[in-house]
Design a protein around this motif. Structure first.
Motif, PDB file in Angstrom:
ATOM      1  N   TYR A 135      33.132  33.478  39.888  1.00 17.88           N
ATOM      2  CA  TYR A 135      34.188  34.295  40.501  1.00 17.88           C
ATOM      3  C   TYR A 135      33.872  35.781  40.328  1.00 17.88           C
ATOM      4  CZ  TYR A 135      38.657  36.595  41.329  1.00 17.88           C
ATOM      5  OH  TYR A 135      39.635  37.429  41.808  1.00 17.88           O
ATOM      6  N   CYS A 136      34.226  36.575  41.344  1.00 22.93           N
ATOM      7  CA  CYS A 136      34.096  38.033  41.256  1.00 22.93           C
ATOM      8  C   CYS A 136      35.192  38.698  42.079  1.00 22.93           C
ATOM      9  CB  CYS A 136      32.731  38.477  41.780  1.00 22.93           C
ATOM     10  SG  CYS A 136      32.491  40.271  41.724  1.00 22.93           S
ATOM     11  N   GLU A 137      35.636  39.865  41.592  1.00 26.25           N
ATOM     12  CA  GLU A 137      36.626  40.679  42.313  1.00 26.25           C
ATOM     13  C   GLU A 137      36.176  42.135  42.290  1.00 26.25           C
ATOM     14  OE1 GLU A 137      41.325  41.991  42.005  1.00 26.25           O
ATOM     15  OE2 GLU A 137      40.729  39.988  41.309  1.00 26.25           O
ATOM     16  N   THR A 173      31.004  40.576  46.526  1.00 25.54           N
ATOM     17  CA  THR A 173      31.793  39.688  45.667  1.00 25.54           C
ATOM     18  C   THR A 173      31.144  38.314  45.597  1.00 25.54           C
ATOM     19  OG1 THR A 173      33.308  39.172  47.485  1.00 25.54           O
ATOM     20  CG2 THR A 173      34.020  40.867  45.913  1.00 25.54           C
ATOM     21  N   LYS A 194      37.611  39.134  46.829  1.00 22.18           N
ATOM     22  CA  LYS A 194      37.619  38.059  45.839  1.00 22.18           C
ATOM     23  C   LYS A 194      36.709  36.961  46.354  1.00 22.18           C
ATOM     24  CE  LYS A 194      42.448  38.968  44.658  1.00 22.18           C
ATOM     25  NZ  LYS A 194      43.798  38.412  44.531  1.00 22.18           N
ATOM     26  N   ASN A 230      34.710  33.079  45.353  1.00 21.82           N
ATOM     27  CA  ASN A 230      34.527  31.908  44.512  1.00 21.82           C
ATOM     28  C   ASN A 230      33.295  31.140  44.970  1.00 21.82           C
ATOM     29  OD1 ASN A 230      37.012  31.591  42.729  1.00 21.82           O
ATOM     30  ND2 ASN A 230      37.898  31.961  44.745  1.00 21.82           N
ATOM     31  N   SER A 242      34.335  34.141  50.387  1.00 18.71           N
ATOM     32  CA  SER A 242      34.945  35.428  50.050  1.00 18.71           C
ATOM     33  C   SER A 242      36.174  35.655  50.912  1.00 18.71           C
ATOM     34  CB  SER A 242      33.967  36.581  50.305  1.00 18.71           C
ATOM     35  OG  SER A 242      32.883  36.532  49.430  1.00 18.71           O
TER      36      SER A 242
END
Length: 149
Positions: A38-40, A68, A104, A106, A119
């Motif tokens: 995960y990244c934001e 992301t 965001k 996943n 994304s």
């Protein structure tokens, strides 16, 4: 899904890579959160990032979706590997009309070489978050090479 990173230093690895990206500095992007898979990322509005109607440019929106996903996938990759995007498709759902973009991403599937991510990019205006774009990306892990992302 719950993913296990291959490196205990995954957050540091992602942060260091993010800081080397000059374009992220140019658009004043901020890495908000990194978890396994995960990244934001947030990007505040600036007139230099807009198109002719004053909305965030689709290139900036696409960049947020790409980065992301790249870092969501990179969080699961080996310590000495690097990541590159090999394919993505984006749907621009609503104008980027607001104060901040929030990306965001996943990981959907983390394979041996290819990783698939989804994304979503949101626009925040008057405190309200609205979906602006959705993308699906394929990443490749380049093993045993210094991170070039």
């Amino acid at each position: 899904m719950k993913f296990e990173p291959k490196s205990i230093h995954y957050k540091k690895k992602v942060q260091e890579s993010f800081e080397r990206q000059k374009f992220m500095k140019l658009i004043n992007a901020e890495l908000i959160d990194v978890q396994p898979g995960y990244c934001e990322i947030h990007v505040p509005h600036h007139p230099d990032l807009t198109q002719q109607h004053g909305f965030f440019h689709a290139g900036v929106i696409s960049t947020v979706a790409d980065n992301t996903a790249g870092y969501a996938g990179f969080s699961l990759m080996e310590e000495n590997s690097s990541v590159l995007t090999v394919e993505f498709k984006i749907n621009l759902i609503a104008p980027g009309d607001g104060d901040v973009l929030i990306g965001k991403s996943n990981v959907l599937k983390n394979g041996r070489t290819l990783t698939i991510c989804r994304s979503e990019v949101f626009i925040v205006k008057n405190g309200e978050e609205k979906l602006c774009a959705a993308a699906q990306l394929t990443l490749i892990e380049l093993k045993n090479s210094p991170d070039k992302k």
